[in-house]
Design a protein around this motif. Sequence first.
Motif, PDB file in Angstrom:
ATOM      1  N   CYS A  26      -6.051   2.239  -3.361  1.00 55.25           N
ATOM      2  CA  CYS A  26      -6.490   0.953  -2.815  1.00 55.25           C
ATOM      3  C   CYS A  26      -5.340  -0.041  -2.663  1.00 55.25           C
ATOM      4  N   VAL A  27      -4.100   0.431  -2.642  1.00 56.93           N
ATOM      5  CA  VAL A  27      -2.961  -0.451  -2.361  1.00 56.93           C
ATOM      6  C   VAL A  27      -2.999  -0.885  -0.890  1.00 56.93           C
ATOM      7  N   CYS A  28      -3.101   0.067   0.003  1.00 57.34           N
ATOM      8  CA  CYS A  28      -3.222  -0.236   1.436  1.00 57.34           C
ATOM      9  C   CYS A  28      -3.683   1.022   2.156  1.00 57.34           C
ATOM     10  N   LYS A  29      -4.069   0.862   3.425  1.00 57.72           N
ATOM     11  CA  LYS A  29      -4.602   2.020   4.167  1.00 57.72           C
ATOM     12  C   LYS A  29      -3.594   3.159   4.299  1.00 57.72           C
ATOM     13  N   PRO A  30      -2.309   2.856   4.644  1.00 57.82           N
ATOM     14  CA  PRO A  30      -1.364   3.977   4.752  1.00 57.82           C
ATOM     15  C   PRO A  30      -1.209   4.766   3.446  1.00 57.82           C
ATOM     16  N   TRP A  31      -1.249   4.080   2.311  1.00 59.20           N
ATOM     17  CA  TRP A  31      -1.138   4.795   1.028  1.00 59.20           C
ATOM     18  C   TRP A  31      -2.383   5.642   0.783  1.00 59.20           C
TER      19      TRP A  31
ATOM     20  N   ARG B 137       1.834  -3.699  -5.132  1.00 57.20           N
ATOM     21  CA  ARG B 137       1.991  -4.317  -3.806  1.00 57.20           C
ATOM     22  C   ARG B 137       3.210  -5.231  -3.813  1.00 57.20           C
ATOM     23  N   ILE B 142       4.132  -4.748  -0.142  1.00 52.93           N
ATOM     24  CA  ILE B 142       3.067  -4.246   0.731  1.00 52.93           C
ATOM     25  C   ILE B 142       1.952  -5.279   0.774  1.00 52.93           C
ATOM     26  N   SER B 144      -2.057  -5.798   1.604  1.00 56.08           N
ATOM     27  CA  SER B 144      -3.258  -4.981   1.765  1.00 56.08           C
ATOM     28  C   SER B 144      -3.817  -5.163   3.167  1.00 56.08           C
ATOM     29  N   ASP B 145      -4.165  -4.059   3.845  1.00 60.02           N
ATOM     30  CA  ASP B 145      -4.748  -4.170   5.185  1.00 60.02           C
ATOM     31  C   ASP B 145      -6.214  -3.755   5.165  1.00 60.02           C
ATOM     32  N   PHE B 146      -6.820  -3.793   3.974  1.00 56.46           N
ATOM     33  CA  PHE B 146      -8.238  -3.438   3.908  1.00 56.46           C
ATOM     34  C   PHE B 146      -9.096  -4.615   4.342  1.00 56.46           C
ATOM     35  N   LEU B 147     -10.235  -4.295   4.943  1.00 52.81           N
ATOM     36  CA  LEU B 147     -11.185  -5.337   5.297  1.00 52.81           C
ATOM     37  C   LEU B 147     -11.856  -5.798   4.005  1.00 52.81           C
ATOM     38  N   GLU B 151     -11.769  -2.524  -0.293  1.00 52.47           N
ATOM     39  CA  GLU B 151     -11.020  -2.204  -1.513  1.00 52.47           C
ATOM     40  C   GLU B 151     -11.984  -2.057  -2.695  1.00 52.47           C
TER      41      GLU B 151
END
Lengths: 390, 163
Positions: A26-31, B137, B142, B144-147, B151
């Motif tokens: 859940c760090v980011c989508k690419p991860w 992060r 980084i 976060s690009d989650f909606l 998450e």
Amino acid sequence: MAYLPVEVVIDILARLPVKYLLCLRCVCKPWRSLIDSLDFIHFHILKSIETKTHFGLILRKGFQLFSVDLDAPNGAVELPHPLMSYSNDIKILGSCNGLLCICNVAEDIALWNPSTKMHRLLPFLSSERIRDPGMAIRGPRVYGLGYDAISDDYKLVRVSQFIGLDYQSFESEVKIYSLRTNEWKGIEDLPYALCYTRRMGVHVNGFLHWVVIRKVKVDESELVVALDIVAESYKEVPLPESLNNNQSHLDLGVLGGCLCVVANYREIDVEVWVMREYGVQESWMRLVKLGQSEELVSLKLVRPLTYSKTGDDILFENDHKKLFLCDLKSQRIKDVRICGMPDTFEALVCLSSLVSVNASRGRDSRNQESREDNTRMRDNFLSEGFKLVL
Amino acid sequence: MSSSSTTTTTTRLLMLKASDGVTFEVEEAVATKLGAINNMVEEEGSEDLICLPNVNGKFLGMVLEWCKKHANNNTNSDKGNDEVNKWWDKEFVMDLDQNTLYHLLMAADYLSGTELVDLLTEKVASMIRGKKVEEIRETFKIKSDFLPGQEEEIRKKNSWAFE
């Protein structure tokens, strides 16, 4: 650490334990995509083998499983498994790349990754049919879990044998389950007789191995047969030239990714050999020779489990009762006691991996997510059931 | 005396020039521990001056220090070599701060110093192990690009892993 090249990031992540990687999804989508990808899952396995990390010891007693983290052995903790036990033994049918196959008294079979807590129940496989019931009796039945690297598939194999009433003839039936197709099918019969019901086939290099004999006969020399998981065909594995296989009983194991043979000379001497280069007879090397000693329960069962982290010792299971380390140089034995370890057990070493038990692994992640949700719901249901039984 | 003079005559020296103009004179056997330099030497042959516009002097110096130690340790065919290298590696990475580690890793990766990259990535992995997602992060810069909600969903699905 801004803007590290992606291959460096992969190299860093591949050194982390599975439980933590599940958090880092859940760090980011690419991860998340990276950690879920088949390439990364495979790379993580290779890195774990290379660095000898993320290995655990699984101990089974009756219907309970315990795990010991070999990176930091703090003690044995109970490992809740996904099957109802009905207060009967749980059997371990196979182990490969972090997946375990377990079975209960009702013959429910689960393919299970203890590190991600994901599992799937295999379609029911009916008992083998005796072709001529008046002429044969049920013989040994063994299983084995293997990996087909060509189609990236995990396959569970069941070999069932029937012994003729003349105690000489035998027949076998071999069924193979593929995770990709989620189906069982029959394959070519095993043209050898199984020696005894060792709990499971040993997986090395895309082959599953069992100890067999050519004919059902007293004093027949034991051999090692390999089932090619990709081609679904059999071949004999050449044994060390100086191994006296008509004087000894054989057992199999894996050490550092290499096949090893344990030759037991009438419980007086035990030798452990390792095949450093798969399929090459000259590459067999004798690692350990043990005689009777006060430090061992007996020499009935001496099974190598894994190298120590330094590579200087081998961890052994002895007669389902104790664990010991054997120093390769001095051949000296040292008792291993682990807090919370059951008094009797079956031991095996299991890698901690991210390998998924879904058939559509890595192909459609959205689909996978919903499947995993379903599995989880079943998990909850089954674990409640499990508690009730306990 | 005579043997030492033969070794010095056979050892070729390379000049490595960093992005800030700092130059290093290094034995070929040491510098070619770096895959990138090995390739340049093999391809360009006679060039004795190699310019490395992507590494500055400070970090090139550190990378070369590591190479030198490993090259020296590997020449005496002692059994304890592995142990010496391991011990020395431990010392080498022990007190590196995050910023130095980052630049050193970038330099080692650019120079294809596989063994050094291995050592440094292991160090990074041990430093970040167990850190919270937010800290990760921050460390890796980084966003976060989650909606919203996504998450949470991931966290909920493997809530046991966050305990």
